[in-house]
Design an enzyme around this catalytic site. Sequence first.
Site, PDB file in Angstrom:
ATOM      1  N   ASP A   7      27.069  10.823 -25.769  1.00  0.00           N
ATOM      2  CA  ASP A   7      28.234  10.108 -26.278  1.00  0.00           C
ATOM      3  C   ASP A   7      27.757   8.698 -26.627  1.00  0.00           C
ATOM      4  O   ASP A   7      26.671   8.278 -26.210  1.00  0.00           O
ATOM      5  CB  ASP A   7      29.315  10.079 -25.194  1.00  0.00           C
ATOM      6  CG  ASP A   7      30.500   9.215 -25.564  1.00  0.00           C
ATOM      7  OD1 ASP A   7      31.042   9.384 -26.670  1.00  0.00           O
ATOM      8  OD2 ASP A   7      30.873   8.360 -24.743  1.00  0.00           O
ATOM      9  N   ASP A   9      30.184   5.334 -27.228  1.00  0.00           N
ATOM     10  CA  ASP A   9      30.963   4.275 -26.579  1.00  0.00           C
ATOM     11  C   ASP A   9      31.103   4.543 -25.084  1.00  0.00           C
ATOM     12  O   ASP A   9      31.570   5.616 -24.679  1.00  0.00           O
ATOM     13  CB  ASP A   9      32.357   4.188 -27.198  1.00  0.00           C
ATOM     14  CG  ASP A   9      32.321   3.859 -28.679  1.00  0.00           C
ATOM     15  OD1 ASP A   9      32.655   2.731 -29.042  1.00  0.00           O
ATOM     16  OD2 ASP A   9      31.962   4.754 -29.475  1.00  0.00           O
ATOM     17  N   ASP A 168      30.857   9.575 -20.692  1.00  0.00           N
ATOM     18  CA  ASP A 168      31.512   8.751 -19.668  1.00  0.00           C
ATOM     19  C   ASP A 168      32.976   9.106 -19.464  1.00  0.00           C
ATOM     20  O   ASP A 168      33.703   8.352 -18.816  1.00  0.00           O
ATOM     21  CB  ASP A 168      31.412   7.272 -20.058  1.00  0.00           C
ATOM     22  CG  ASP A 168      32.319   6.923 -21.230  1.00  0.00           C
ATOM     23  OD1 ASP A 168      32.244   7.610 -22.260  1.00  0.00           O
ATOM     24  OD2 ASP A 168      33.117   5.981 -21.108  1.00  0.00           O
TER      25      ASP A 168
END
Length: 227
Positions: A7, A9, A168
């Site tokens: 991922d 961001d 995250d």
Amino acid sequence: MKSVIFDLDGTLVDTADDLGDSVSAALTELGFPTHTTEEYISFVGNGTLMLVKRSLPENLRDDEELLNKAHELFCDYYSKHYLDKSKVYDGIPEVVEALKSAGLKLYVMTNKPQQFAAAIVEQCFPSGTFELVGGTGQGFPRKPDPSYENHIIELSGVDKSEVIHIGDSSTDIETAHNAGIKCIACTWGFRSRESLIAAGGDFIVDNPKDILQILGSPFGRAVSKAD
């Protein structure tokens, strides 16, 4: 493992302040109240259009014309300020370099629009670090739909047992599981350890170097969230 799908961001790059500032600029232009960085972080995870929608006054979020205008203002501001405050998380460059040097194929898959995702990766990492940077607008549904993940796995030419997703959020965990692969969930991003455990993260890490342990040889002992 032979391939890693990251991922962007909250995983590779801390983009919270620039995202928040850009939404605030759009809201201010429209005469609406803004939010704190922490509130913006809670809105992140399903693409910039959803970020803007969640930031609008609740009674106006279904106004499609207003939403599109607000998103247009956001994109215009963000295109000029996407790296004002954003920075790669400490320890990430070393981990990415170690994985790349060991011969793993690295990919980025994000719900951020493609033009922003590609620009951020290009300026934050050495050229050629990632085999592909995949954002929205490429003909695939947003995460947690696994279509883009499956496409990347197919491109990598390896078995799903040899691919891992690193993110995250619960969206990343769900995306990985929908695609039939495991997910390393990192706590330095935009979601809490508790939420990542609740979402079913296969491994929970508090430091980027822990990724190398999880991936095992040649990086070290494999560990799980049970440790």
